[in-house]
Design an enzyme around this catalytic site. Sequence first.
Site, PDB file in Angstrom:
ATOM      1  CD  GLU A  37      55.147  43.327 -23.136  1.00  7.21           C
ATOM      2  OE1 GLU A  37      54.549  42.256 -23.284  1.00  7.21           O
ATOM      3  OE2 GLU A  37      54.760  44.376 -23.678  1.00  7.21           O
ATOM      4  CB  CYS A  38      61.267  43.113 -24.161  1.00 10.74           C
ATOM      5  SG  CYS A  38      62.652  43.039 -25.317  1.00 10.74           S
ATOM      6  N   GLY A  39      62.468  44.603 -22.130  1.00  4.05           N
ATOM      7  CA  GLY A  39      63.273  45.451 -21.273  1.00  4.05           C
ATOM      8  C   GLY A  39      62.844  45.393 -19.818  1.00  4.05           C
TER       9      GLY A  39
END
Length: 458
Positions: free
Chosen positions: A328-330
Amino acid sequence: MSSIKGFIVAGTHSGCGKTSVALGLMAALARRNIKVQPFKTGPDFIDPGHHSRAAGRPCHNLDGWMLSGDTLRDIFSRYAQNADACIVEGVMGLYDGYSALDETGSTSHLSKKLNLPVILVVDAGSMARSAAALVQGFCNFDPETPIAGVIFNRVGSSKHARILEEAISLTDVPLVGCLPRREEISTPSRHLGLVTPDHLEDLDFKYNALADWVEENLELEQIIEALPDIPLQPRFDEVPMIPRVRIGVARDDAFSFYYEENLRLLREAGAELIPFSPIEAKELPEGISGLYFGGGYPELASFDLAQNTKLRRAIADFSATGHPVYAECGGFMYLMESISKDDRLFPMCGVFPFRCSMQSRFQALGYREVKLARETILGPEGTKVRGHEFHYSALEGIKETTQTSYQVTSKKTVSTNEGFIANGNTLGSYIHLHFASNPLVAKNFVEACIHSSRMENI
């Protein structure tokens, strides 16, 4: 039923100094050998990192939109059991939450759910009698919100403090203290929040300076003694699970955004979590059957991540074999083909056949509800889970054939698709999911890893 002393440090708005006050209080009490359990309102990751370092105990998020009232009370009681006092830092302004018309997710909402008194931090710079009007307005806006005291921050002088003391006497709110302006000990900001503890030097010095600032200007003993006892839900001692599968968890300067409750729920479901550093490790941990990449700031470590070609290839190979991978995300950015920043292109793992580029303004911000449109490693079609999204990078080069699995709703009425799939069992998204909003998600992921492990041994 056991009880504990506790309160919420709230603010009139973001930037009023509530984080500095909360950190100062935590550090001051902790160095007196008082066991302080920190909590953070909302979906933040950076403040909890500072809280954990200052208090010496892991901080836990309490979000009234992502989590039900029962779950909030469960998390609060679970981690408050063995503490002497609890300090919760609020989010944004006291009444700011999911929307302008709804208190859900706000600090006020949380205070009422947990019966926690609020100490309101007011930026009193360039204010005198108006500070009392501001406080009175906050009290009258929602009389059910238990504002137990006020702290004036950024006070210019002793004369200014006396004026504020006289002004607050016009209200019914007790004055907890006046904190002088100390810009030299404030914590610098990055993106949507503070700089992570991993990217700051002399942290002990900074926390001690904040503790001195608080102790010199507030009566800590009187604050604690004046607080009501907060009842805790009765709990049995938990029996630890025997791990049934090993899951690698990316943990280093680039990947540090994890809800502590997510990790607990994975362990409760039977996972042994094995931390490893995508920056430094040359190979994946032995015996793992799944990978979990949380968020963070991979763009700050993009050069080092790109240089670690051996691990990037190992991750791509691991995904290609069909082992469960959740990012998720990064972590999602790291699994793409590349990250572009400052006119430079840094190669990443290449699991997802597209790339991202860093922008000067944030590209998304807000709460998200996810409904799975197909079966994934997080559960069957129709599974719902809540989370939050914020990032400065933008996706580029997405092909029409790229599969997605999330139907995402937010305050916008238009539903969007996200949750990109690669190699069947790799799932990536910009959305940070809070597994406690649907604990079956953690169980499903662990079960997918167990199934993968069994298939590998056939």
